[in-house]
Design an enzyme around this catalytic site. Structure first.
Site, short mmCIF file in Angstrom:
data_model
loop_
_atom_site.label_atom_id
_atom_site.label_comp_id
_atom_site.label_asym_id
_atom_site.label_seq_id
_atom_site.Cartn_x
_atom_site.Cartn_y
_atom_site.Cartn_z
N LYS A 65 17.64 -1.99 -24.24
CA LYS A 65 16.28 -2.08 -24.79
C LYS A 65 16.04 -3.03 -25.87
CE LYS A 65 15.90 -0.17 -21.52
NZ LYS A 65 15.21 -1.14 -20.39
N TRP B 243 15.99 -10.51 -20.94
CA TRP B 243 15.65 -11.45 -21.68
C TRP B 243 16.85 -12.71 -22.03
CZ3 TRP B 243 12.78 -12.76 -26.92
CH2 TRP B 243 12.35 -14.12 -26.90
N HIS C 51 27.05 -3.31 -22.31
CA HIS C 51 26.28 -2.49 -23.03
C HIS C 51 27.36 -1.58 -24.07
CE1 HIS C 51 22.31 -3.16 -21.89
NE2 HIS C 51 22.45 -2.44 -20.91
N ARG D 290 17.54 -5.58 -32.07
CA ARG D 290 16.26 -5.38 -32.19
C ARG D 290 15.72 -4.42 -33.28
NH1 ARG D 290 12.10 -3.83 -27.06
NH2 ARG D 290 10.16 -4.67 -28.18
N SER E 45 11.05 1.52 -26.69
CA SER E 45 11.22 0.88 -25.25
C SER E 45 12.06 1.87 -24.71
CB SER E 45 11.80 -0.46 -25.64
OG SER E 45 11.87 -1.00 -24.13
N TYR F 20 15.89 -10.21 -31.58
CA TYR F 20 14.95 -10.30 -30.59
C TYR F 20 13.63 -10.85 -31.47
CZ TYR F 20 11.60 -8.37 -27.22
OH TYR F 20 10.55 -8.40 -26.33
P1 A3P Z 1 9.42 -3.30 -24.34
O1 A3P Z 1 9.67 -1.97 -23.85
O2 A3P Z 1 9.38 -2.95 -25.87
O3 A3P Z 1 8.49 -3.75 -23.70
P2 A3P Z 1 16.31 -4.61 -22.11
O4 A3P Z 1 16.27 -5.89 -21.42
O5 A3P Z 1 17.55 -4.44 -23.17
O6 A3P Z 1 16.38 -3.37 -21.16
O7 A3P Z 1 15.14 -4.50 -23.09
C1 A3P Z 1 13.68 -4.37 -22.56
C2 A3P Z 1 12.70 -4.75 -23.42
O8 A3P Z 1 12.65 -6.28 -23.57
C3 A3P Z 1 11.37 -4.16 -23.04
O9 A3P Z 1 10.69 -4.21 -24.39
C4 A3P Z 1 10.98 -5.29 -22.12
O10 A3P Z 1 9.54 -5.43 -22.14
C5 A3P Z 1 11.53 -6.57 -23.00
N1 A3P Z 1 11.56 -7.90 -22.27
C6 A3P Z 1 12.08 -7.88 -20.73
N2 A3P Z 1 12.02 -9.27 -20.28
C7 A3P Z 1 11.75 -9.97 -21.51
C8 A3P Z 1 11.37 -11.68 -21.83
N3 A3P Z 1 11.47 -12.19 -20.69
N4 A3P Z 1 11.00 -11.79 -22.97
C9 A3P Z 1 10.89 -10.92 -23.91
N5 A3P Z 1 11.11 -9.70 -24.12
C10 A3P Z 1 11.49 -9.16 -22.60
#
Ligand code: A3P
Length: 277
Positions: free
Chosen positions: A40, A45, A99, A121, A129, A187
């Site tokens: 998270k 991304w 992870h 982050r 999240s 992030y």
């Molecule tokens: P939120 O729950 O705050 O919206 P991970 O990828 O490590 O599981 O983290 C998920 C978080 O990254 C989520 O945050 C998600 O919305 C966000 N996220 C996913 N794709 C993204 C992107 N392309 N750019 C920025 N944030 C992204």
């Protein structure tokens, strides 16, 4: 769900066994690049960006597999995809994600001085999240899964791959070891200045953008392709499933929520804010 505790870190029971298998059997290639993160923190991304950078000579923004495939299915996961990673070694595809905390990485990753990109982050947004992800994954109602409970567990360090601060610290300390090769990306910084961070990422993983590419707008195209708005609106990420044939299929849409900095303000009480200072 969080069932195993190894070297000071929690894990999901099933992943724990697979992590141990990876630790015992996985042999890294010096050219491997590891995308390491606590869940998270922006893994989806970062995987998308790294994949788009590494494959940009084969695909552009109109033909990229990212248009039809969840980023997590484009970059194999050490804890689950050992066979795929072996296959990728044959084709020299370098990206692997994990992870795992630094102390739990297979030894050959460290001894081969493999490149590691670590994303982190703001802890408060990670908690929020993580809470939403698990609540939706388990289809739990808010009344049955109050945020306060999730906060308290997380605060005590009880979370998948937690404690979060020890996860970061492990990579941070390792980055001071001789020969270590770790790029830290935050992030929030990536959101604020995506272009320079994407350039740093590309240089670090050995696929720098040339001047011609910069002038032709290739960096902007990569950023656009991997943007939250673009990825979260693709059909595959709205209706597809991650590992659909396994016992723990996840709806792709759960990896895309708000991508907003400071969303924690909607959830944290004053007491929680104090505890997190
Ligand atoms: P939120 O729950 O705050 O919206 P991970 O990828 O490590 O599981 O983290 C998920 C978080 O990254 C989520 O945050 C998600 O919305 C966000 N996220 C996913 N794709 C993204 C992107 N392309 N750019 C920025 N944030 C992204």
């Amino acid at each position: 769900m969080i069932g195993s505790h190894d070297r000071g870190f929690w894990n999901i029971q099933e992943l724990h066994e697979e992590s141990l298998l990876a630790k015992k059997t996985f042999i890294a290639q010096p050219s491997d690049v590891f995308i390491c993160s606590y869940p998270k923190t922006g893994t989806t991304w970062l995987k998308a960006l790294a994949f788009a950078i590494v494959t940009r000579k084969n695909f552009d923004e109109s033909s990229s597999p990212l248009l039809t495939t969840l980023p997590h299915d484009c970059v194999p996961y050490l804890e689950k995809d050992l066979k795929q990673i072996e296959e990728n070694h044959k084709t020299h595809f370098p990206l692997v994600s994990t992870h795992l905390p630094h102390t739990a990485l297979p030894r050959s990753i460290v001894s081969s001085n493999c490149k590691i990109v670590y994303i982190y982050r703001n802890i408060k947004d990670v908690i929020v999240s993580y809470y939403h992800y698990l609540r939706k994954y388990f289809n739990a109602r808010v009344e049955d899964a109050p945020f306060e409970e999730a906060f308290n567990e997380f605060y005590q360090g009880i979370s998948w791959c937690g404690p979060y601060w020890d996860h970061i610290l492990g990579y941070w300390q390792a980055s001071h070891d001789d020969g270590s090769n770790i790029l830290f990306l935050k992030y929030e910084d990536m959101k604020q200045d995506t272009a320079s961070n994407v350039k740093r990422l590309a240089e670090f993983i050995g696929h720098p953008f040339s001047k011609e590419e910069e002038n032709a707008g290739v960096i902007e195209n990569v950023i656009k392709l991997c943007s939250f708005d673009n990825l979260s609106n693709l059909e595959v990420n709205k209706s597809g499933y991650h590992r659909p044939d396994g016992p723990h299929a996840v709806e792709n849409r759960l990896f895309f929520r708000k991508a907003k900095d400071g969303d924690w303000r909607e959830y944290f009480t004053d007491e929680m804010i104090k505890k997190n200072r």
